[in-house]
Design a protein around this motif. Structure first.
Motif, PDB file in Angstrom:
ATOM      1  N   HIS A 159       0.834  -1.201   0.000  1.00  0.00           N
ATOM      2  CA  HIS A 159       0.000   0.000   0.000  1.00  0.00           C
ATOM      3  C   HIS A 159       0.872   1.257   0.000  1.00  0.00           C
ATOM      4  N   ASN A 160       0.628   2.136  -0.971  1.00  0.00           N
ATOM      5  CA  ASN A 160       1.296   3.438  -1.034  1.00  0.00           C
ATOM      6  C   ASN A 160       2.806   3.341  -0.861  1.00  0.00           C
ATOM      7  N   SER A 161       3.422   2.403  -1.546  1.00  0.00           N
ATOM      8  CA  SER A 161       4.857   2.180  -1.357  1.00  0.00           C
ATOM      9  C   SER A 161       5.705   3.371  -1.771  1.00  0.00           C
ATOM     10  N   GLY A 162       5.175   4.218  -2.660  1.00  0.00           N
ATOM     11  CA  GLY A 162       5.955   5.343  -3.131  1.00  0.00           C
ATOM     12  C   GLY A 162       5.438   6.697  -2.721  1.00  0.00           C
ATOM     13  N   TRP A 163       4.383   6.743  -1.901  1.00  0.00           N
ATOM     14  CA  TRP A 163       3.838   8.033  -1.483  1.00  0.00           C
ATOM     15  C   TRP A 163       4.839   8.757  -0.588  1.00  0.00           C
ATOM     16  N   VAL A 164       4.901  10.083  -0.687  1.00  0.00           N
ATOM     17  CA  VAL A 164       5.896  10.832   0.076  1.00  0.00           C
ATOM     18  C   VAL A 164       5.239  11.913   0.926  1.00  0.00           C
ATOM     19  N   GLU A 288     -11.757  11.600   4.327  1.00  0.00           N
ATOM     20  CA  GLU A 288     -11.272  10.234   4.090  1.00  0.00           C
ATOM     21  C   GLU A 288     -12.196   9.247   4.799  1.00  0.00           C
ATOM     22  N   TYR A 289     -12.666   8.262   4.055  1.00  0.00           N
ATOM     23  CA  TYR A 289     -13.397   7.124   4.607  1.00  0.00           C
ATOM     24  C   TYR A 289     -13.339   6.005   3.561  1.00  0.00           C
ATOM     25  N   MET A 290     -13.909   4.856   3.871  1.00  0.00           N
ATOM     26  CA  MET A 290     -14.055   3.707   2.983  1.00  0.00           C
ATOM     27  C   MET A 290     -12.795   2.834   2.949  1.00  0.00           C
ATOM     28  N   ALA A 291     -12.794   1.887   3.911  1.00  0.00           N
ATOM     29  CA  ALA A 291     -11.774   0.838   3.973  1.00  0.00           C
ATOM     30  C   ALA A 291     -12.538  -0.464   4.200  1.00  0.00           C
ATOM     31  N   ARG A 292     -12.674  -1.239   3.139  1.00  0.00           N
ATOM     32  CA  ARG A 292     -13.592  -2.389   3.189  1.00  0.00           C
ATOM     33  C   ARG A 292     -13.251  -3.359   4.312  1.00  0.00           C
ATOM     34  N   ASN A 323      -1.169   1.476  -5.362  1.00  0.00           N
ATOM     35  CA  ASN A 323      -1.389   0.178  -4.709  1.00  0.00           C
ATOM     36  C   ASN A 323      -2.307   0.266  -3.493  1.00  0.00           C
ATOM     37  N   THR A 324      -3.259   1.192  -3.507  1.00  0.00           N
ATOM     38  CA  THR A 324      -4.102   1.305  -2.313  1.00  0.00           C
ATOM     39  C   THR A 324      -5.297   0.356  -2.328  1.00  0.00           C
ATOM     40  N   LYS A 325      -5.329  -0.578  -3.259  1.00  0.00           N
ATOM     41  CA  LYS A 325      -6.290  -1.673  -3.123  1.00  0.00           C
ATOM     42  C   LYS A 325      -5.784  -2.688  -2.093  1.00  0.00           C
ATOM     43  N   TYR A 326      -4.486  -2.585  -1.753  1.00  0.00           N
ATOM     44  CA  TYR A 326      -3.914  -3.419  -0.701  1.00  0.00           C
ATOM     45  C   TYR A 326      -4.068  -2.708   0.638  1.00  0.00           C
ATOM     46  N   ALA A 327      -4.271  -3.474   1.705  1.00  0.00           N
ATOM     47  CA  ALA A 327      -4.472  -2.893   3.033  1.00  0.00           C
ATOM     48  C   ALA A 327      -3.175  -2.310   3.579  1.00  0.00           C
ATOM     49  N   TRP A 328      -3.326  -1.341   4.512  1.00  0.00           N
ATOM     50  CA  TRP A 328      -2.152  -0.723   5.139  1.00  0.00           C
ATOM     51  C   TRP A 328      -1.221  -1.776   5.726  1.00  0.00           C
ATOM     52  N   ASP A 329      -1.807  -2.743   6.425  1.00  0.00           N
ATOM     53  CA  ASP A 329      -1.031  -3.646   7.273  1.00  0.00           C
ATOM     54  C   ASP A 329      -1.004  -5.089   6.767  1.00  0.00           C
ATOM     55  N   GLU A 330      -1.381  -5.290   5.498  1.00  0.00           N
ATOM     56  CA  GLU A 330      -1.380  -6.654   4.955  1.00  0.00           C
ATOM     57  C   GLU A 330      -0.761  -6.659   3.551  1.00  0.00           C
ATOM     58  N   PRO A 331       0.544  -6.518   3.459  1.00  0.00           N
ATOM     59  CA  PRO A 331       1.186  -6.558   2.138  1.00  0.00           C
ATOM     60  C   PRO A 331       1.056  -7.930   1.501  1.00  0.00           C
ATOM     61  N   ILE A 332       1.017  -7.939   0.182  1.00  0.00           N
ATOM     62  CA  ILE A 332       1.014  -9.187  -0.581  1.00  0.00           C
ATOM     63  C   ILE A 332       2.216  -9.108  -1.519  1.00  0.00           C
ATOM     64  N   PRO A 333       3.394  -9.587  -1.078  1.00  0.00           N
ATOM     65  CA  PRO A 333       4.642  -9.321  -1.786  1.00  0.00           C
ATOM     66  C   PRO A 333       4.687  -9.812  -3.228  1.00  0.00           C
ATOM     67  N   ASP A 334       3.877 -10.812  -3.561  1.00  0.00           N
ATOM     68  CA  ASP A 334       3.901 -11.266  -4.950  1.00  0.00           C
ATOM     69  C   ASP A 334       2.993 -10.420  -5.851  1.00  0.00           C
ATOM     70  N   GLY A 335       2.310  -9.454  -5.249  1.00  0.00           N
ATOM     71  CA  GLY A 335       1.486  -8.540  -6.034  1.00  0.00           C
ATOM     72  C   GLY A 335       0.194  -9.136  -6.551  1.00  0.00           C
ATOM     73  N   SER A 336      -0.212 -10.261  -6.010  1.00  0.00           N
ATOM     74  CA  SER A 336      -1.453 -10.887  -6.471  1.00  0.00           C
ATOM     75  C   SER A 336      -2.664 -10.109  -5.949  1.00  0.00           C
ATOM     76  N   PHE A 342      -8.984  -2.992  -0.485  1.00  0.00           N
ATOM     77  CA  PHE A 342      -9.050  -2.077   0.651  1.00  0.00           C
ATOM     78  C   PHE A 342      -9.722  -0.768   0.231  1.00  0.00           C
ATOM     79  N   HIS A 343      -9.179  -0.105  -0.790  1.00  0.00           N
ATOM     80  CA  HIS A 343      -9.732   1.129  -1.344  1.00  0.00           C
ATOM     81  C   HIS A 343     -10.008   0.930  -2.835  1.00  0.00           C
TER      82      HIS A 343
END
Length: 369
Positions: A159-164, A288-292, A323-336, A342-343
């Motif tokens: 999630h947001n791996s490149g946001w600054v 900001e809202y909406m985190a399934r 990559n904000t369809k992935y949750a803040w605290d649940e990375p999926i390293p293979d990108g599946s 999430f969003h």
């Protein structure tokens, strides 16, 4: 745009117990040009009159799918008006009328004139789609350092791996950054202070996040002072987002013309947050809202926001490099594909992630299918 589960428990803000007149004191700022009277916070009457002339605001935090962060969004070599046009068209099609968009001081610093021209281009595209804009000036979320030029590729499944952040750690490692930030803020606000396509200035996203806590308070205070000096026609705000930061919350609520807030919880918690903020008798916008994963959904939150006439700005529009369809605290390293996004509302080909969600949004925004 929060990073931990316990940092979005915005409820019962009334326990902060700071009901006050919420009016800034007029002060004299001695300058070479003589004394200057600082512009005051909008009165309740002015703020509510502003809201009375606006439609129900509903939209998303917008970053084009081809940009990993604010720099890739705004730098000349990667600014992508074609994608912006296409994706804002999808937003218009389902009845969204407002986008929250992050700026970044470094993109301005590198190319001041070009940056402002690109902001104008964005605003023209948004206007074509009947979409108003909330611009965000500073941000305390995600990566602490950054540089101009080509931005990193996304890290798969993160999630947001490149946001600054903006200004991030540079604020604490540079001796001369504050004058740059002041010039940036005042230039942007002065250039666009009367632009009717901009509906609100969100001066600082989640101040105190990333462990900064009260270290962010001096910049928060400064950006409000700079904005009051410019005195834009649009209201200014900075959204409350965490009960763990009472001093920041107090300043934000007491100095914002319009009260903005973040909440990624279920409908019970969200209603509690709304009830605690109503005491200030000012217009409310949930920016900001909406985190399934956390049961903050269009189905249980958006109807409440419409009923209460509170602006409804969810996180994310189109799946892309953030990559904000992935949750803040649940990375999926293979990108599946995550089992549950999430969003985001749309896939990057424009098809809805969940058709029933889009059907509900269109029903609430009164768009005919």
């Amino acid at each position: 745009m929060l990073k931990t589960q316990n940092s979005f428990l915005l409820k019962g803000l009334i326990i902060l117990s700071f009901v006050s007149s919420c009016k800034q004191q007029v002060k004299n700022d001695k300058t070479d040009k003589g004394p200057m009277v600082m512009n005051q916070r909008w009165s309740e009457e002015k703020a509510n009159a502003w809201a009375a002339n606006k439609p129900w605001l509903r939209g998303a935090n917008f970053n084009p799918s081809t940009a990993i962060n604010q720099l890739e969004f705004w730098q000349v070599e990667s600014f992508d008006p074609e994608t912006i046009d296409r994706e804002l068209g999808w937003a218009q099609d389902i009845g969204l009328n407002c986008m929250r968009v992050y700026l970044h001081h470094l993109a301005w610093e590198v190319d001041k004139t070009g940056f402002k021209e690109r902001v104008k281009t964005y605003l023209s595209i948004a206007e074509k789609h009947n979409i108003a804009t909330i611009f965000v000036i500073f941000d305390d979320c995600w990566n602490p350092t950054y540089k101009a030029g080509k931005q990193p590729d996304p890290k798969p499944g993160i999630h947001n791996s490149g946001w600054v952040r903006d200004p991030g750690d540079l604020l604490y490692t540079s001796d001369n950054l504050m004058p740059i930030l002041e010039s940036y803020t005042k230039d942007i606000l002065t250039t666009f202070k009367d632009d009717k396509r901009i509906i609100l200035w969100d001066l600082y996203n989640e101040p105190g996040n990333s462990g900064y806590k009260n270290r962010s308070l001096p910049l928060l205070k400064s950006v409000f002072e700079w904005a009051r000096e410019v005195n834009p026609a649009q209201p200014i705000s900075a959204g409350v987002w965490s009960l763990d930061l009472p001093e920041l919350n107090k300043f934000q609520v007491e100095h914002s013309d319009v009260i903005t807030y973040h909440n990624y919880n279920d409908e019970i918690s969200h209603q509690s947050a709304i009830d605690s903020l109503k005491i200030y008798n000012r217009p409310l916008i949930c920016t900001e809202y909406m985190a399934r994963k956390h049961n903050s959904l269009f189905s249980n939150i958006m109807p409440i926001l419409k009923k209460e006439n509170i602006g409804a700005i969810n996180w994310g529009l189109v799946d892309g490099k953030s990559n904000t369809k992935y949750a803040w605290d649940e990375p999926i390293p293979d990108g599946s594909e995550p089992n549950l996004w999430f969003h985001e509302i749309f896939r990057n080909d424009g098809t809805p992630y969940q058709q029933d969600e889009v059907d509900l949004i269109m029903e609430l925004t009164e768009v005919k299918k």
